[in-house]
Design a protein around this motif. Sequence first.
Motif, PDB file in Angstrom:
ATOM      1  N   ALA A 165       0.346 -12.743  -0.711  1.00  0.00           N
ATOM      2  CA  ALA A 165       1.239 -12.679  -1.873  1.00  0.00           C
ATOM      3  C   ALA A 165       2.112 -11.427  -1.834  1.00  0.00           C
ATOM      4  N   PHE A 166       1.517 -10.297  -1.472  1.00  0.00           N
ATOM      5  CA  PHE A 166       2.310  -9.071  -1.385  1.00  0.00           C
ATOM      6  C   PHE A 166       3.293  -9.113  -0.229  1.00  0.00           C
ATOM      7  N   SER A 167       2.859  -9.711   0.895  1.00  0.00           N
ATOM      8  CA  SER A 167       3.772  -9.802   2.036  1.00  0.00           C
ATOM      9  C   SER A 167       4.980 -10.666   1.707  1.00  0.00           C
ATOM     10  N   VAL A 168       4.814 -11.528   0.699  1.00  0.00           N
ATOM     11  CA  VAL A 168       5.919 -12.374   0.256  1.00  0.00           C
ATOM     12  C   VAL A 168       7.063 -11.535  -0.308  1.00  0.00           C
ATOM     13  N   LEU A 169       6.756 -10.329  -0.769  1.00  0.00           N
ATOM     14  CA  LEU A 169       7.840  -9.437  -1.197  1.00  0.00           C
ATOM     15  C   LEU A 169       8.808  -9.211  -0.047  1.00  0.00           C
TER      16      LEU A 169
END
Length: 415
Positions: free
Chosen positions: A362-366
């Motif tokens: 989810a954070f890498s989606v940033l």
Amino acid sequence: MAPKGYEKKSGNGWAEENYAWIIVGAVLVMQTVSSGIGFYNMSVYIKTFSDLLSVSLAEVSVAASLFYLTGGIAGLYVAALMDRFPVRVLVFGGALLSSLALALMGFARSLLELYCLFSLFGVGSAGISIVVSTTLITRWFEGPDRSMALAVSSTGLSLGGFIWTPLTAYWINDLGAVEAMWILAILLLIIVLPIGLILKFPDLKKSQLVSEPSEDQELWEDLSLEEAYRSTFYVLIVIAYIFIMCSQVGAIAHLYNRVDLVAGYDFAAQSIQALSVASILGRFFGGWLVNKISTSSFALGNLCLQGLGLLLISLADNGPFSIFAALIFGLSVGNLLMTLPLWLAEVFPAGVYPRLFARANAFSVLGLAVGPFTIGALFDLTDGYHIPYLFALFVSLLAFFVMLAAVKQNPAISR
């Protein structure tokens, strides 16, 4: 080698081992569809809807960013729901939502409509893509078999670009956006729904979830889930992958248009295929190599290769050189995507893996969300792709140094 807990003398154990590899094949096909129609097709969608709506690449790139952003957020909920519902329920729901969004995309006549549909597409894709797929593999396999199973199953991530991107480009150019998007929606349902019927997690009483922790996992077994979230190693790895995804996905999302401007439609489609083939070959070699060297050396080496590929794409000024650059870049793509789930599964206990990976994803989606938009905005600003791809190279270098710092925080990885 059977997954841990299955005895060779047990006939049922052999049946379970065989079923584990059936799961690998099913996941491979599902990821071929989800990555091809979603991840790799973004480069085609950006160009198509930019022309269709007569808007800039930067404005359409926001739709791609929303796809990645909503998919990452939805992945957090998918990880939690995997403990409450059969995995097939999540796959069915994801396939239905994705198909609905695809079927309606061709009718979009405004950016707002496009943004809403790509957001819905992202939510649906969370149920049929990497969070579900890697969790299935890490629960069915352990040790050396796990890295090979991940390498084989994640080959679908690259096959998707090889198979679906040229087909989508052909259908859009020959039939139009409406018909092409309907074809994609129908094919997604026809292929993914039957796969969902055979997907399941192993029997918890026999699975590695109740097996003895590995040597690396023993370093973390006393940590709570929240403490694992806050560990310096985990935080730095997540930051590194934000940068990796920003540079990698931004570059992939614009690769089709980059080559189209230099050499035309045929070379543009071939460059995506070249990237996909290189990713497949690189991943199979990587699945073998990662058992011979440390995961940290494997990850850092692939980041160097990614940087070289980005530099070559920036400099490309003709079709053949563009394809060569895509090949070099592609060698790193699959391995970097494979490394995050493999690394987390090696270090942390399998019982907490889905939540840890889902949050990291989810954070890498940033990065996924920022990458396509930033490359598009820099293209509009500089009227070319040289500077945008150099920016992607700079971000990839940032990832390298953050990952290097992460390695030093975990003795199990750095040894």
